[in-house]
Motif scaffolding. Structure first.
Motif, PDB file in Angstrom:
ATOM      1  N   ASP A   1      24.744  51.580  15.843  1.00 60.87           N
ATOM      2  CA  ASP A   1      24.073  52.850  16.103  1.00 60.87           C
ATOM      3  C   ASP A   1      24.812  54.016  15.452  1.00 60.87           C
ATOM      4  O   ASP A   1      24.197  54.887  14.819  1.00 60.87           O
TER       5      ASP A   1
ATOM      6  N   ARG B   1      23.140  56.191  12.183  1.00 57.28           N
ATOM      7  CA  ARG B   1      22.887  57.633  12.258  1.00 57.28           C
ATOM      8  C   ARG B   1      23.728  58.414  11.267  1.00 57.28           C
ATOM      9  O   ARG B   1      23.276  59.432  10.732  1.00 57.28           O
ATOM     10  N   LYS B   2      24.950  57.951  10.988  1.00 65.58           N
ATOM     11  CA  LYS B   2      25.804  58.622  10.010  1.00 65.58           C
ATOM     12  C   LYS B   2      25.209  58.542   8.606  1.00 65.58           C
ATOM     13  O   LYS B   2      25.327  59.494   7.816  1.00 65.58           O
TER      14      LYS B   2
ATOM     15  N   ASP C   1      22.089  58.629   7.878  1.00 63.68           N
ATOM     16  CA  ASP C   1      20.756  59.236   7.906  1.00 63.68           C
ATOM     17  C   ASP C   1      19.647  58.198   7.912  1.00 63.68           C
ATOM     18  O   ASP C   1      18.569  58.403   7.325  1.00 63.68           O
TER      19      ASP C   1
ATOM     20  N   GLU D   1      17.443  55.235  10.517  1.00 63.29           N
ATOM     21  CA  GLU D   1      16.949  55.076  11.875  1.00 63.29           C
ATOM     22  C   GLU D   1      16.855  53.589  12.188  1.00 63.29           C
ATOM     23  O   GLU D   1      16.757  52.761  11.278  1.00 63.29           O
ATOM     24  N   TRP D   2      16.889  53.270  13.493  1.00 61.86           N
ATOM     25  CA  TRP D   2      16.705  51.871  13.840  1.00 61.86           C
ATOM     26  C   TRP D   2      15.975  51.742  15.167  1.00 61.86           C
ATOM     27  O   TRP D   2      16.050  52.614  16.018  1.00 61.86           O
TER      28      TRP D   2
END
Length: 452
Positions: free
Chosen positions: A422, A426-427, A429, A431-432
């Motif tokens: 996660d 996010r680092k 850029d 999404e998951w």
């Protein structure tokens, strides 16, 4: 509306209305008494003026005939339309009259004359009796005027006085309202400034202090707010120091654990070269698997510490995502084949195959997810890795047919691997999404398409 009635503004308006009511009682009552007294004084002054003028003009009458007396009456009638007048001659006869409504005797005796004067003294109508001519032998003339007519003549004065007092009262009221509004505006301005200070955040995400200008109730509130901000900063600083100490402790502990683990692996490798029984060989394999899991746990713990401290090197570059996925899957293919998994890899190219990511971080994400499949989805014996292109995104999909993440698994760890995924996603850029149930788990790593 209910909220308004409970507000400070509604209470202050009530105070203003109450003050205005008190001002009216304290101001208009004396004003009314003043006007009433002034009216009485003006009425008396006018009555004295009429009496003096009637005596003066009566003494100037030269010919004592009915015609001259009536002409004199008519002149006064023009000035005082509501008046009535009559003449009693020297023989006591009612010789002339004008607009007299009361019943008067034709002959006046001394007794009746005295009774008439007594009844008219300081009563209504206002009555003035004067001798005709400059000789008392010509009888007397009488002038009567309702006292209401005298008060009507003072209306102009009353109206002028009323307007004056109204202007003064209105000026006082407006001045009071203006001062009150300015006072309330100052209070509101200070409260709004305090509210804005509460909403503003500095680099530490904490409220900023406010300048205390007055030592009143609001000033005390501002001082208390500043004290709270100071305590929050001290608490934040202690929290940061404790967090830094914890991270350093984890980093040192991870380093200290790797040293004996490396020695254990070296000695275990030496033991595996010796001639061992079947039980010995099985024990060595179990120990190797346990050390491998311990090594992954230490690695994840170290990575998590560096990520949360923002000290893990991040070097993004443009890579061919399809080629990179094929290379990563090639290194894992034999492992899943050994465990008896059915592997379905379908990597269709995207319109833009170049992703700007850190290759090492992307490998770490894929490794953690595939390790998660090995630990939790062995019962399904299925692994699918494919690509998907949507309207607004491009995605890498990793799916299995296990019992789902919510079901207990012997290989289930502390969940730190997914936490690392996660943070890294996010680092970069990305999404998951995770969809997990009793028929398996589907994980999508998505890159939003750029708006053209």
């Amino acid at each position: 509306m209910k909220k308004f009635f409970k507000s400070l503004l509604a209470k202050y308006i009530l105070i203003i209305l109450t003050a205005l009511f008190i001002i009216q009682i304290g101001f208009f009552v004396p004003a009314f008494l003043f006007i009433f007294t002034s009216n009485q004084e003006e009425t008396e002054r006018q009555a004295a003026s009429i009496e003096e003028q009637w005596h003066n003009e009566a003494s100037d009458i030269e010919r004592m005939t009915k015609g001259t007396i009536l002409d004199h009456f008519k002149q006064w009638k023009q000035q005082y339309p509501q008046s009535s007048m009559f003449w009693v001659d020297n023989h006591g006869n009612l010789s002339a009259q004008l607009d007299v409504t009361a019943e008067l005797p034709d002959e006046w005796t001394p007794a009746f004359t005295a009774q008439f004067i007594k009844e008219r003294y300081d009563e209504d109508p206002f009555t003035v009796i004067a001798f005709a001519g400059n000789n008392q032998n010509h009888g007397f003339i009488v002038f009567e005027l309702p006292r209401s007519a005298l008060s009507q003549d003072t209306n102009q004065f009353s109206q002028l006085g009323g307007r004056t007092f109204s202007i003064i009262a209105l000026t006082i009221i407006l001045f009071f309202i203006m001062i009150s509004l300015l006072f309330f505006r100052g209070i509101r301005k200070r409260l709004v400034a305090l509210q804005e200070a509460m909403e503003i955040r500095d680099t530490d995400r904490l409220p900023v202090s406010i300048d205390v200008k007055k030592n009143d109730e609001i000033g005390q509130l501002e001082s208390t707010f500043n004290q709270m901000v100071s305590e929050l900063r001290e608490s934040k600083q202690r929290e940061q120091e404790e967090e830094q100490l914890r991270r350093e402790l984890i980093a040192n502990l991870s380093h200290d654990l790797r040293t004996p683990l490396t020695k254990m692996r070296a000695h275990l490798y030496s033991i595996s070269k010796e001639t061992l029984s079947a039980n010995g060989v099985q024990a060595v394999q179990v120990m190797e698997e346990a050390m491998e899991k311990l090594d992954r746990l230490i690695e994840n713990l170290m990575s998590y510490t560096l990520l949360t401290a923002r000290k893990m090197n991040y070097k993004p570059e443009s890579i061919d995502i399809i080629r990179h996925l094929r290379t990563s899957m090639a290194s894992w293919y034999s492992i899943f084949e050994k465990e008896g998994f059915e592997i379905d890899v379908e990597l269709k190219p995207f319109n833009e195959t170049e992703w700007n990511v850190d290759p090492l971080w992307l490998d770490r994400i894929i490794d953690n997810l595939l390790q998660n499949v090995l630990r939790h989805a062995k019962s399904g014996k299925f692994l699918s890795v494919r690509t998907e292109a949507g309207k607004d995104y491009e995605a890498i999909i990793i799916a299995d047919q296990g019992n789902g993440m919510s079901v207990h698994s012997n290989g289930k760890g502390a969940g730190i691997g997914l936490t690392i995924v996660d943070l890294m996603v996010r680092k970069m850029d990305l999404e998951w999404e995770v969809e997990s149930g009793h028929r398996g788990t589907v994980i999508k790593i998505k890159r939003p398409k750029k708006l053209s």
